[in-house]
Design an enzyme around this catalytic site. Structure first.
Site: not given
Ligand code: RB5
Length: 150
Positions: A9, A65-66, A70, A98
């Site tokens: 999201h 992701c944010g 992650g 590389h």
């Molecule tokens: C979501 O809040 C966030 O934790 C995720 O998108 C990401 O950044 C995790 O590494």
């Protein structure tokens, strides 16, 4: 190029922007979701992107992701994936030259659309240097094979 793209999201808006940009640049794009900005779990989508690349369904992957961190960790759990977080154009170039990176990861909360497009462009246009870097990438592949059940 055939490119698989996915996000959670927090990466949804940037994923949608990069998807449109990739289409406009003439790439074939496979979108594995998420499809809304409702809260969801980045490992699901990082793994989906990684699996498509590892299976040869896509030539390269893009995962958002944010932070970019992650979803990059998730993609890198899939054997054969070499995912890198791209914060700069130099990251886009060097991850290819590389590391022969095959998945580009972005943080939708830390990277603008313009920055991401520039880094992704470098990632898609830059080749692998090979040579001594080939030996090191081969060693990464050996790590993939470690501890796998026979
Ligand atoms: C979501 O809040 C966030 O934790 C995720 O998108 C990401 O950044 C995790 O590494």
């Amino acid at each position: 190029m055939r490119i698989v793209i996915g996000s959670d999201h927090a990466g949804f808006d940037l994923k949608e922007a990069l998807l449109a940009w990739l289409h406009a640049a003439g790439h074939e794009v496979i979108d594995v979701g998420t499809d809304t900005d409702a809260s969801c779990d980045y490992p699901v989508f990082g793994a989906a992107v990684g699996r498509a690349v590892a299976a040869g369904v896509a030539d390269r992957g893009v995962a958002v992701c944010g932070s970019g961190l992650g979803i990059c960790m998730a993609a890198n759990k899939i054997p054969g994936v070499r995912a890198a977080v791209l914060r700069t154009v130099e990251d886009g170039e060097m991850s290819r030259r590389h590391n022969d990176a095959n998945v580009a990861c972005f943080g939708g909360r830390v990277t603008t659309v313009t920055e991401a497009e520039r880094s992704l462009s470098a990632f898609l246009e830059t080749g692998f240097d090979g040579g001594r870097h080939g030996r090191r990438v081969d060693l990464l592949a050996e790590l993939d094979a470690e501890d796998r059940p026979a």
